[in-house]
Design a protein around this motif. Sequence first.
Motif, PDB file in Angstrom:
ATOM      1  N   UNK A 191      -4.761  12.766  -1.657  1.00 51.60           N
ATOM      2  CA  UNK A 191      -4.740  12.036  -0.391  1.00 51.60           C
ATOM      3  C   UNK A 191      -5.170  12.955   0.748  1.00 51.60           C
ATOM      4  N   UNK A 192      -6.134  12.531   1.563  1.00 56.20           N
ATOM      5  CA  UNK A 192      -6.546  13.385   2.692  1.00 56.20           C
ATOM      6  C   UNK A 192      -5.404  13.553   3.685  1.00 56.20           C
ATOM      7  N   UNK A 193      -5.518  14.553   4.531  1.00 55.18           N
ATOM      8  CA  UNK A 193      -4.543  14.724   5.591  1.00 55.18           C
ATOM      9  C   UNK A 193      -4.793  13.733   6.720  1.00 55.18           C
ATOM     10  N   UNK A 218       3.549  -1.400  -5.948  1.00 59.48           N
ATOM     11  CA  UNK A 218       2.482  -1.367  -6.957  1.00 59.48           C
ATOM     12  C   UNK A 218       1.434  -0.305  -6.665  1.00 59.48           C
ATOM     13  N   UNK A 219       1.532   0.307  -5.505  1.00 56.31           N
ATOM     14  CA  UNK A 219       0.626   1.369  -5.078  1.00 56.31           C
ATOM     15  C   UNK A 219      -0.831   0.911  -5.148  1.00 56.31           C
ATOM     16  N   UNK A 220      -1.092  -0.243  -4.556  1.00 58.28           N
ATOM     17  CA  UNK A 220      -2.451  -0.774  -4.499  1.00 58.28           C
ATOM     18  C   UNK A 220      -2.543  -1.786  -3.367  1.00 58.28           C
ATOM     19  N   UNK A 221      -3.792  -2.124  -3.023  1.00 57.14           N
ATOM     20  CA  UNK A 221      -4.068  -3.073  -1.946  1.00 57.14           C
ATOM     21  C   UNK A 221      -4.294  -4.454  -2.554  1.00 57.14           C
ATOM     22  N   UNK A 222      -3.351  -5.339  -2.380  1.00 54.44           N
ATOM     23  CA  UNK A 222      -3.450  -6.677  -2.952  1.00 54.44           C
ATOM     24  C   UNK A 222      -4.510  -7.475  -2.196  1.00 54.44           C
ATOM     25  N   UNK A 223      -5.492  -8.000  -2.943  1.00 54.46           N
ATOM     26  CA  UNK A 223      -6.646  -8.659  -2.323  1.00 54.46           C
ATOM     27  C   UNK A 223      -6.371 -10.135  -2.070  1.00 54.46           C
ATOM     28  N   UNK A 224      -6.942 -10.625  -0.972  1.00 49.59           N
ATOM     29  CA  UNK A 224      -6.913 -12.050  -0.638  1.00 49.59           C
ATOM     30  C   UNK A 224      -8.314 -12.492  -0.254  1.00 49.59           C
ATOM     31  N   UNK A 239      -6.211  -6.134  -7.042  1.00 47.87           N
ATOM     32  CA  UNK A 239      -5.875  -5.200  -5.971  1.00 47.87           C
ATOM     33  C   UNK A 239      -6.161  -3.776  -6.388  1.00 47.87           C
ATOM     34  N   UNK A 240      -7.081  -3.110  -5.727  1.00 51.64           N
ATOM     35  CA  UNK A 240      -7.429  -1.739  -6.081  1.00 51.64           C
ATOM     36  C   UNK A 240      -6.566  -0.714  -5.362  1.00 51.64           C
ATOM     37  N   UNK A 241      -6.465   0.492  -5.889  1.00 50.91           N
ATOM     38  CA  UNK A 241      -5.780   1.567  -5.160  1.00 50.91           C
ATOM     39  C   UNK A 241      -6.548   2.035  -3.924  1.00 50.91           C
ATOM     40  N   UNK A 277      -9.237   3.114   2.818  1.00 53.78           N
ATOM     41  CA  UNK A 277      -7.844   2.697   2.705  1.00 53.78           C
ATOM     42  C   UNK A 277      -7.280   3.193   1.380  1.00 53.78           C
ATOM     43  N   UNK A 278      -6.249   3.990   1.449  1.00 53.59           N
ATOM     44  CA  UNK A 278      -5.553   4.432   0.241  1.00 53.59           C
ATOM     45  C   UNK A 278      -4.160   4.931   0.621  1.00 53.59           C
TER      46      UNK A 278
END
Length: 319
Positions: A191-193, A218-224, A239-241, A277-278
Motif C-alpha cells: 500500500x502506498x503512503x 471483504x477487503x475489496x470494492x463492491x461494484x454497482x 468487486x476487485x481489491x 483505489x485500494x
Amino acid sequence: MRRGRMRTLFAAALILLAVFGAAACGLFSTPRAGSPARPEQPPATSGTPQPPGPPVLAVKIDNVPDARPPVGIGAADVIYVEPVEGGYSRLLAIFASDLPPAVGPVRSARETDAVLLPQFGHPTLAYSGAAPELLPLIAAAPVTDASDEHQPAAYSRDESRTAPHNLFLDPAKLPPGAPWPGQNRIVAGPTPGGGTPTDHYEVTFPAATVGFQWSAAEHRWLASMDGAPFASVDGGRLGPPTVVIERVKVRESAIRDAAGNPSPIAETVGSGAVSVLRDGRSFEGTWSRPAPDAAATYTGPSGEPLLPAPGQVWIVLTP
C-alpha cells in the motif's frame, strides 16, 4: 647531457600518464570493495522483471441493463470499463490466469480496443460484430480475431435471454493468444503512503453510473451498476481489491450506431490524472502510457509507483 635529460623527461611523462590514466579509468569502473556504490534508480513498477505470463484472451462484454447479470467475468485478471455510444459503458475483460467455462454476454468491439490490446502482446479477441469501418483496424491490430463470425463453434445463444444480449462464449474452443509480455504484466505491491480515506467512489457516464463501495470485511470494492449491486451468475457480487480511475481524452469517431449516436474513442496512449483505489483509500497521481505496446504506469505526486493490491484490477476510462 642533452640526450640524458630528454630521456629523463620522457620517462617522467610516462609515469605521469600512467598515474592519470589509472585515475581516469577509476571514474568509469566498478567501485572497489568497501567504497560506496552509486544508488540505482528504482523501477517504475516493482523490483524484479516479470517473465512472460500465460496466454491472453480479451472478451467484449455487454453492460447495458438488459445484458445483466454477466457470466464468467469474476475470473478476469483485468476489467476495463469503456464509454460507448448513447452514454453507456461496455466491458473489456482480460483473462490470463484462469479461463471460466463460459463468458458473456458477448458484444461488439470498439476503436478503443484496437489501441488497448497491443500491450497484451498478441491476444485472442472475442467479440460479436463491429462496424464495417472498424474491421480493417481489428485486422491490422496484433490480435487473433476470434469473433463469432470467425469461430462460430465457440459461441451459443441463451434462449432465456433477449437477443442481442444473449450470446455466450466457451473460451476452451478458441485458439490461445500469445503469452502476456513480461514487462507489461501487472505487478502487485505494498500500500502506498498517504492517500485519502474513501469508502465510496462513483463514475458517471451520460446514461450510466459505475459505483464502488469499500468493504473492509471483504477487503475489496463492491461494484454497482446504475445504483444496483453488480453480480455475476456464477460468482456472486463482483468487486476487485483495486480500482483505477483513469481520466482520458474522449473524442467522437466517424462511426455511428443505428440511432445515429457517434461512437466515442477513449485515448489511452499519453498521460493524465488518475485515482487508484485500494485498501479503503484513494491515491491521486498520474497515469502514463507512451505507446500502444506499453502498459500504463501509475505514479504519485513524488514519482512513487502506485501499485495495485493482489487480485483483479478494474480500470475505468472516464473523461
